[in-house]
Design an enzyme around this catalytic site. Structure first.
Site, PDB file in Angstrom:
ATOM      1  N   ARG A 189       2.610   0.527   1.430  1.00  0.00           N
ATOM      2  CA  ARG A 189       3.725   1.617   0.370  1.00  0.00           C
ATOM      3  C   ARG A 189       4.091   3.431   0.394  1.00  0.00           C
ATOM      4  O   ARG A 189       3.200   3.645  -0.357  1.00  0.00           O
ATOM      5  CB  ARG A 189       4.248   0.703  -0.823  1.00  0.00           C
ATOM      6  CG  ARG A 189       4.533  -0.621  -0.386  1.00  0.00           C
ATOM      7  CD  ARG A 189       5.807  -1.384  -2.402  1.00  0.00           C
ATOM      8  NE  ARG A 189       4.619  -0.182  -3.399  1.00  0.00           N
ATOM      9  CZ  ARG A 189       5.103  -1.174  -3.914  1.00  0.00           C
ATOM     10  NH1 ARG A 189       5.992  -1.825  -4.122  1.00  0.00           N
ATOM     11  NH2 ARG A 189       4.923  -0.404  -5.034  1.00  0.00           N
TER      12      ARG A 189
ATOM     13  N   THR B  71       8.855   6.473  -1.774  1.00  0.00           N
ATOM     14  CA  THR B  71      10.901   6.019  -1.093  1.00  0.00           C
ATOM     15  C   THR B  71      10.464   4.738  -1.387  1.00  0.00           C
ATOM     16  O   THR B  71      11.201   4.111  -1.271  1.00  0.00           O
ATOM     17  CB  THR B  71      10.341   6.374   0.067  1.00  0.00           C
ATOM     18  OG1 THR B  71       9.616   5.843   1.017  1.00  0.00           O
ATOM     19  CG2 THR B  71      10.607   7.634   0.343  1.00  0.00           C
TER      20      THR B  71
HETATM   21  C1  PRP Z   1       0.930  -3.613  -1.193  1.00  0.00           C
HETATM   22  C2  PRP Z   1       0.961  -5.319  -1.231  1.00  0.00           C
HETATM   23  C3  PRP Z   1       2.066  -5.033  -0.349  1.00  0.00           C
HETATM   24  C4  PRP Z   1       2.854  -3.936  -0.458  1.00  0.00           C
HETATM   25  C5  PRP Z   1       4.307  -4.802  -1.615  1.00  0.00           C
HETATM   26  O1  PRP Z   1       0.209  -3.031  -0.414  1.00  0.00           O
HETATM   27  O2  PRP Z   1      -0.865  -5.572  -0.579  1.00  0.00           O
HETATM   28  O3  PRP Z   1       1.534  -5.004   1.232  1.00  0.00           O
HETATM   29  O4  PRP Z   1       2.119  -3.159  -1.595  1.00  0.00           O
HETATM   30  O5  PRP Z   1       5.041  -4.152  -1.934  1.00  0.00           O
HETATM   31  P1  PRP Z   1       6.590  -4.033  -1.127  1.00  0.00           P
HETATM   32  O6  PRP Z   1       6.918  -6.250  -0.741  1.00  0.00           O
HETATM   33  O7  PRP Z   1       7.077  -2.894  -2.279  1.00  0.00           O
HETATM   34  O8  PRP Z   1       7.056  -3.429  -0.107  1.00  0.00           O
HETATM   35  P2  PRP Z   1       0.085  -0.944  -0.618  1.00  0.00           P
HETATM   36  O9  PRP Z   1       1.874  -0.455   0.234  1.00  0.00           O
HETATM   37  O10 PRP Z   1      -0.488  -0.954  -2.007  1.00  0.00           O
HETATM   38  O11 PRP Z   1      -0.997  -1.607   0.048  1.00  0.00           O
HETATM   39  P3  PRP Z   1      -2.111  -1.479   0.317  1.00  0.00           P
HETATM   40  O12 PRP Z   1      -2.937  -3.328   0.590  1.00  0.00           O
HETATM   41  O13 PRP Z   1      -3.159  -0.573   1.386  1.00  0.00           O
HETATM   42  O14 PRP Z   1      -3.242  -1.366  -1.002  1.00  0.00           O
HETATM   43  N1  URA Z   2       2.039  -3.700  -4.306  1.00  0.00           N
HETATM   44  C1  URA Z   2       0.876  -4.102  -5.508  1.00  0.00           C
HETATM   45  O1  URA Z   2       0.046  -3.800  -5.341  1.00  0.00           O
HETATM   46  N2  URA Z   2       1.304  -4.675  -6.483  1.00  0.00           N
HETATM   47  C2  URA Z   2       2.518  -4.254  -6.590  1.00  0.00           C
HETATM   48  O2  URA Z   2       2.460  -5.539  -8.160  1.00  0.00           O
HETATM   49  C3  URA Z   2       3.477  -3.951  -6.301  1.00  0.00           C
HETATM   50  C4  URA Z   2       3.001  -4.039  -4.788  1.00  0.00           C
END
Ligand code: PRP
Ligand code: URA
Length: 206
Positions: free
Chosen positions: A102, A106
């Site tokens: 993410r 944004t």
């Molecule tokens: C986290 C989680 C999801 C996403 C969810 O990943 O594992 O993939 O956020 O958020 P959303 O529903 O708002 O899209 P993150 O972007 O933190 O990446 P990571 O797993 O590499 O830490």
């Molecule tokens: N991604 C995470 O890892 N935790 C949250 O609460 C939301 C998005």
């Protein structure tokens, strides 16, 4: 709404450990692994089977095998934390991987990796990610799976926010969501409340 909340006493206890800010990285990993195993039973409970003949040491019999290959697709990074539990239960499953993170400003998903087995189109695909927050990442992952031909998709997460469930359902009404918990809401940084914090950071100790 296509959502199944998987409730089990062991899941509730392990989920409490996962949520607690006091939990060590080691215990966090073990607890997620336990939850993933228990969830796998429920997520797979209506997979289609076909009959197959076999011979026991005593006589011929009719057994069962999966009607279609099963493919687990964790969303990197945090989805990897649930993968072991799923493959412990369904050892014959193949694994595809999607890399998304993410954007901090944004909150939109950024894609950096996609690797799928060739038989995706005829498979039962189980997308795995612990967090369904805004829904952006899961929606994008299903878009990518569909572009690569996946037709039968279900999504398993640990914790879902109502906002994410609604957005996901609107984008992909044919994909059932399985979650261990449906939480209250998102905060102003789009983190799930009460949630567990940043799943990737907690699992990887970063
Ligand atoms: C986290 C989680 C999801 C996403 C969810 O990943 O594992 O993939 O956020 O958020 P959303 O529903 O708002 O899209 P993150 O972007 O933190 O990446 P990571 O797993 O590499 O830490
Ligand atoms: N991604 C995470 O890892 N935790 C949250 O609460 C939301 C998005």
């Amino acid at each position: 709404m296509q959502i199944t909340t998987i409730d089990h006493p062991v899941i509730r206890v392990r989920l409490s450990q996962v949520r607690s800010a006091e939990t060590s990285v080691t215990d966090f990993r073990h607890a997620i692994n336990d939850i993933a195993k228990l969830m796998c039973y429920r997520v797979c409970e209506d997979l289609e089977l076909e009959e197959t003949p076999l011979k026991t040491p005593i006589q011929s019999a009719v057994g069962h095998r999966f009607a279609r290959p099963v493919v687990f697709v964790p969303i990197l990074r945090a989805g990897l934390g649930m993968l072991q539990g799923f493959t412990d239960i369904l050892t014959e499953a193949s694994v595809g991987t999607i890399g998304l993170y993410r954007d901090e400003e944004t909150k939109q998903p950024r894609s950096y990796h996609n690797n799928m087995p060739e038989h995706l189109a005829e498979s039962e695909v189980i997308l795995i990610d612990p967090m369904l927050a805004t829904g952006g990442s899961a929606i994008e992952a299903v878009n990518q799976l569909r572009e690569k031909g996946a037709a039968r998709i279900r999504f398993a997460c640990l914790i879902a926010a109502p906002e994410g469930v609604q957005a996901f359902n609107e984008a992909h009404p044919g994909v059932r969501v399985y979650t261990a918990a449906l939480d209250e809401c998102l905060n102003d940084k789009a983190y799930i409340v009460p949630g567990l914090g940043d799943a990737g950071d907690r699992y990887f100790g970063t």
